[in-house]
Structure formats: C-alpha cells, structure tokens
Design an enzyme around this catalytic site. Structure first.
Site, mmCIF file in Angstrom:
data_model
loop_
_atom_site.group_PDB
_atom_site.id
_atom_site.type_symbol
_atom_site.label_atom_id
_atom_site.label_comp_id
_atom_site.label_asym_id
_atom_site.label_seq_id
_atom_site.Cartn_x
_atom_site.Cartn_y
_atom_site.Cartn_z
ATOM 1 N N THR A 4 37.053 69.721 47.782
ATOM 2 C CA THR A 4 36.332 69.645 46.199
ATOM 3 C C THR A 4 37.417 69.492 45.237
ATOM 4 O O THR A 4 39.422 70.083 45.556
ATOM 5 C CB THR A 4 35.346 71.030 45.650
ATOM 6 O OG1 THR A 4 34.041 70.975 46.345
ATOM 7 C CG2 THR A 4 35.098 70.019 44.498
ATOM 8 N N PRO A 5 38.018 68.544 45.194
ATOM 9 C CA PRO A 5 39.826 68.031 44.915
ATOM 10 C C PRO A 5 39.455 69.247 43.360
ATOM 11 O O PRO A 5 38.621 68.589 42.601
ATOM 12 C CB PRO A 5 39.495 66.844 44.333
ATOM 13 C CG PRO A 5 38.846 66.196 44.847
ATOM 14 C CD PRO A 5 37.345 67.140 45.329
ATOM 15 N N ARG A 6 40.778 69.407 42.748
ATOM 16 C CA ARG A 6 40.612 70.639 41.496
ATOM 17 C C ARG A 6 42.248 70.424 41.600
ATOM 18 O O ARG A 6 43.049 70.120 41.688
ATOM 19 C CB ARG A 6 40.993 72.599 42.655
ATOM 20 C CG ARG A 6 40.477 73.503 42.090
ATOM 21 C CD ARG A 6 40.075 74.286 42.872
ATOM 22 N NE ARG A 6 40.401 74.587 43.875
ATOM 23 C CZ ARG A 6 41.559 75.529 43.804
ATOM 24 N NH1 ARG A 6 41.201 76.216 43.310
ATOM 25 N NH2 ARG A 6 41.968 75.625 45.448
ATOM 26 N N ASP B 185 30.536 67.989 43.847
ATOM 27 C CA ASP B 185 29.726 69.706 43.421
ATOM 28 C C ASP B 185 28.892 69.472 42.348
ATOM 29 O O ASP B 185 28.813 68.880 41.608
ATOM 30 C CB ASP B 185 30.799 70.591 43.040
ATOM 31 C CG ASP B 185 29.656 72.178 43.371
ATOM 32 O OD1 ASP B 185 29.600 72.374 42.903
ATOM 33 O OD2 ASP B 185 30.573 72.887 43.691
ATOM 34 N N GLY C 87 27.955 72.309 46.871
ATOM 35 C CA GLY C 87 27.427 72.938 45.992
ATOM 36 C C GLY C 87 26.747 74.207 45.614
ATOM 37 O O GLY C 87 25.180 73.752 46.514
ATOM 38 N N HIS D 112 24.928 67.795 51.291
ATOM 39 C CA HIS D 112 24.148 68.970 51.364
ATOM 40 C C HIS D 112 22.663 68.829 50.883
ATOM 41 O O HIS D 112 22.756 68.513 49.680
ATOM 42 C CB HIS D 112 25.150 69.776 50.703
ATOM 43 C CG HIS D 112 26.268 70.595 51.688
ATOM 44 N ND1 HIS D 112 27.331 69.938 51.454
ATOM 45 C CD2 HIS D 112 26.322 71.829 51.936
ATOM 46 C CE1 HIS D 112 28.125 70.175 51.971
ATOM 47 N NE2 HIS D 112 27.227 71.537 52.220
ATOM 48 N N GLU E 6 18.956 72.071 51.447
ATOM 49 C CA GLU E 6 19.494 73.175 51.551
ATOM 50 C C GLU E 6 18.771 74.316 50.966
ATOM 51 O O GLU E 6 18.442 76.103 51.972
ATOM 52 C CB GLU E 6 20.705 72.953 51.422
ATOM 53 C CG GLU E 6 22.144 73.915 51.965
ATOM 54 C CD GLU E 6 23.559 73.934 51.136
ATOM 55 O OE1 GLU E 6 23.148 72.997 50.302
ATOM 56 O OE2 GLU E 6 23.714 74.519 51.521
ATOM 57 N N ASP F 258 30.002 75.120 59.185
ATOM 58 C CA ASP F 258 29.970 75.657 57.589
ATOM 59 C C ASP F 258 31.679 76.457 56.761
ATOM 60 O O ASP F 258 31.947 75.288 55.912
ATOM 61 C CB ASP F 258 28.638 76.334 56.965
ATOM 62 C CG ASP F 258 29.121 76.440 55.619
ATOM 63 O OD1 ASP F 258 29.666 76.292 54.514
ATOM 64 O OD2 ASP F 258 27.556 75.634 55.154
ATOM 65 N N ASP F 259 31.666 77.385 57.370
ATOM 66 C CA ASP F 259 33.414 77.479 56.620
ATOM 67 C C ASP F 259 33.738 79.191 58.065
ATOM 68 O O ASP F 259 32.748 80.150 57.268
ATOM 69 C CB ASP F 259 32.943 78.488 55.251
ATOM 70 C CG ASP F 259 34.238 78.703 54.887
ATOM 71 O OD1 ASP F 259 35.120 79.268 55.554
ATOM 72 O OD2 ASP F 259 34.517 78.020 53.107
HETATM 73 C C1 LIG Z 1 26.060 76.778 52.419
HETATM 74 N N1 LIG Z 1 26.569 75.766 52.751
HETATM 75 C C2 LIG Z 1 28.061 75.259 51.634
HETATM 76 N N2 LIG Z 1 26.482 74.417 50.881
HETATM 77 C C3 LIG Z 1 27.234 73.432 49.367
HETATM 78 N N3 LIG Z 1 28.438 74.020 48.851
HETATM 79 C C4 LIG Z 1 28.761 74.666 50.353
HETATM 80 C C5 LIG Z 1 28.715 74.976 51.409
HETATM 81 N N4 LIG Z 1 29.367 75.698 52.336
HETATM 82 C C6 LIG Z 1 30.914 75.094 51.122
HETATM 83 N N5 LIG Z 1 30.389 74.391 49.610
HETATM 84 C C7 LIG Z 1 31.059 74.160 49.204
HETATM 85 O O1 LIG Z 1 32.248 73.946 49.197
HETATM 86 C C8 LIG Z 1 33.376 74.827 48.347
HETATM 87 C C9 LIG Z 1 34.583 75.638 48.531
HETATM 88 O O2 LIG Z 1 35.691 74.759 49.488
HETATM 89 P P1 LIG Z 1 36.185 73.294 48.591
HETATM 90 O O3 LIG Z 1 37.228 73.870 46.933
HETATM 91 O O4 LIG Z 1 35.199 72.241 48.778
HETATM 92 O O5 LIG Z 1 37.699 73.247 49.156
HETATM 93 C C10 LIG Z 1 32.029 75.553 47.433
HETATM 94 O O6 LIG Z 1 33.013 75.776 46.648
HETATM 95 C C11 LIG Z 1 30.902 75.060 47.831
HETATM 96 O O7 LIG Z 1 30.490 74.180 46.450
#
Ligand SMILES: CNc1ncnc2c1ncn2[C@@H]1O[C@H](COP(=O)(O)O)[C@@H](O)[C@H]1O
Length: 291
Positions: free
Chosen positions: A52-54, A94, A124, A151, A154, A237-238
């Site tokens: 997300t551009p910040r 977001d 988000g 997304h 979810e 996801d992460d």
């Molecule tokens: C369960 N899965 C998910 N569902 C919804 N949004 C998700 C997410 N996983 C990550 N993010 C989104 O990614 C942002 C973080 O990285 P960036 O600031 O974008 O680089 C989070 O703030 C969230 O809005």
C-alpha cells in the site's frame, strides 16, 4: 510470532509496529531486499509483491518516492542474471482509504506501469465492509488496462451478496482468499464461468482462524475449488506474520490434499495463465516448468 486470531491482532501489527519500523528509505530498501532474497532462496521463480503506497512526511517520503524505492530494489534484483526470481509489483488500495486516496493510487499505478507495476489490489480490514465508495477508482483502473485482484469474501462482514456482486462488477482478474463463498452459490458459479484466478493462503487462513468453525488444513476450500478446475496460485499472505515460506505452502497443500509431484507441477502451471506478468514472462515460466 504467529498470529492466532484474525482482525484484533493482525491489522494493528502493521500500523502499530511494522510501519514504525519501515519509516525511512534505508529500512524500506532493507525490507524489500530481504523479501526478494528470501523468495529467491526459496527457489520461487515468479512473484507478485503487493504494498500500500505510504507517504512518510517526516522522512521526506511521498507515495511516489515510496513506490520508486521498492521498484528500484525489484529492478536491481530482476536484472541480476544470477537470480531466477522475477518480480512485479501490485499497489494496494486499503478499505480504509477514501475515494480520493484510491484514485491517487490508481494514478500512481498507471504512471509506474512502465517500471513494473502490473495491477491494483483491494486489501485491508474486512470489518470495514462497505467497499462501494471505492468503485469509481477500480472501474477507472480497469478501463485503463490495469489488472485487478481483490481480497474477496475474507470475513463474514465482507461477504454479503451485495458486496460480492459489487466487487465482481469491477471485473477483477483474480480473487484472494474467497473463504465465505458458498460452494453452490451463484457467486461461485460466476467465478468459474469467468475463469478467475484464485490466490489461496492456507497457513494464514488456518493460523488466523479465518475458516468457518476454525477448520484446519484438510477442510480448506482449496479442495473443492481445485475440483472445479479453476486456476489457483498459492500465496504466503505474509511470511513474517504466518512463518511459512511459499515452498512450505505447497508442501502443506500436497500433504493435506494428497498431491504428488506431477499434481504440484500442474498446480503451478495452471497459475501461469493468471499471472499479471507479460506474455514473455508467461513463456519463460512455461519453459521452466517444461524442463
Ligand atoms: C489476511 N490477509 C489480509 N487481508 C487483508 N489485507 C491484508 C492481508 N494481509 C495483508 N494485508 C494488507 O497489507 C497491509 C500491509 O502491507 P503494506 O502496508 O500494504 O505494505 C496491511 O495493512 C493490510 O491492509
């Protein structure tokens, strides 16, 4: 730390901790390079990163500088002939954003398209459920030829029929999570009819107890979507939050759904058709999988 509960713990992780740690150019470069190196070490050959551009005014960083910094790291990594990983970037809008902010992200995506931005995403906290206000931004992005992933379904709060049909009205190319889509519903049939690609993140859904009744891997909707023949790309996801690399996601899926080596290969191959990368990138991947 693996997040064991969803919304209450997950989203504040970013605003309370990660954003404070990634708050200047060196920390953004460090984390981007670390992510790219980790996926390369995991033998991943194609990656679509999203962020997300910040703007970080106190560090003199605009949204544009933020994107430029990440794209520079990606370009350096992509151009290194020792790396088999190729990466493109998706910019996220977001749910907390206003329409003005969403439009700004679409404009940024369009201006950075020649440098590796391939599409936009809706992300988000799904408890912020009304995404309709963002519609004009996504409709504009589609008209301009950007790829769209969302997304989708979810959490129960973001899965009303009204919301899902609104999101499908944006003509997305792929959908992520798709947890609360009923198996025999009109929405499921429409996803199959349009041949939309699905991004499924098994560890995330299980660890964060996002599945109905806190179900485990064996009951994950991967199984029935696969039976419907849709293209599925597994995702992490992460990795930092759910502690599972992409190779581990494929291993877990193979274990719980009885997939052999050829099945896993077919799964990877079918995802090639729904990547947002170029025709040349698809060709590179098909050649790789054929070898
Ligand atoms: C369960 N899965 C998910 N569902 C919804 N949004 C998700 C997410 N996983 C990550 N993010 C989104 O990614 C942002 C973080 O990285 P960036 O600031 O974008 O680089 C989070 O703030 C969230 O809005």
């Amino acid at each position: 730390m693996v997040v064991r509960r969803y919304v209450p713990l997950f989203f504040p992780l970013f605003s309370s901790y990660i954003y404070k740690l990634c708050s200047d150019i060196p920390s953004i470069e460090y984390t981007t390079n670390a992510v790219l190196n980790d996926f390369q070490s995991d033998n991943v050959v194609y990656l679509e990163l999203r962020t997300t551009p910040r703007a970080i005014p106190q560090a003199g960083i605009t949204k544009s500088t933020y994107i430029h910094t990440i794209l520079s790291c990606i370009a350096q990594h992509n151009n290194n002939p020792n790396n088999t990983l190729h990466t493109n970037l998706i910019l996220s809008i977001d749910r907390r954003h206003t329409l003005v902010e969403a439009r700004e992200i679409v404009d940024l995506a369009l201006s950075f398209r020649p440098y590796g931005v391939v599409g936009i995403d809706l992300c988000g906290d799904p408890s912020i459920s009304d995404a309709r206000t963002l519609s004009p931004a996504f409709v504009h992005a589609k008209k301009e030829g950007l790829k769209i992933t969302l997304h989708f379904a979810e959490a129960p709060a973001s899965s009303s029929d009204e919301e899902l049909w609104t999101l499908l009205g944006w003509q997305p190319d792929r959908l992520g999570h798709v947890i609360h889509v009923e198996r025999d519903s009109a929405v499921a049939r429409e996803i199959v009819r349009r041949k939309l690609g699905l991004e499924l993140c098994l560890s995330c859904n299980v660890h964060a107890k996002m599945l109905v009744g806190g179900a485990g891997y064996g009951e994950h909707h991967f199984g029935w979507w696969r039976d419907l023949g849709v293209s599925i790309a597994l995702g992490t996801d992460d990795v930092g939050v759910f502690c599972s690399e992409l190779s581990e996601e494929y291993r877990i899926t193979a274990e719980h759904f009885g997939l052999g080596r050829e099945d896993v290969k077919e799964l990877c191959k079918s995802a090639v058709g729904v990547i947002f990368g170029s025709a040349a990138e698809k060709e590179r991947l098909r050649t790789l999988y054929a070898s």
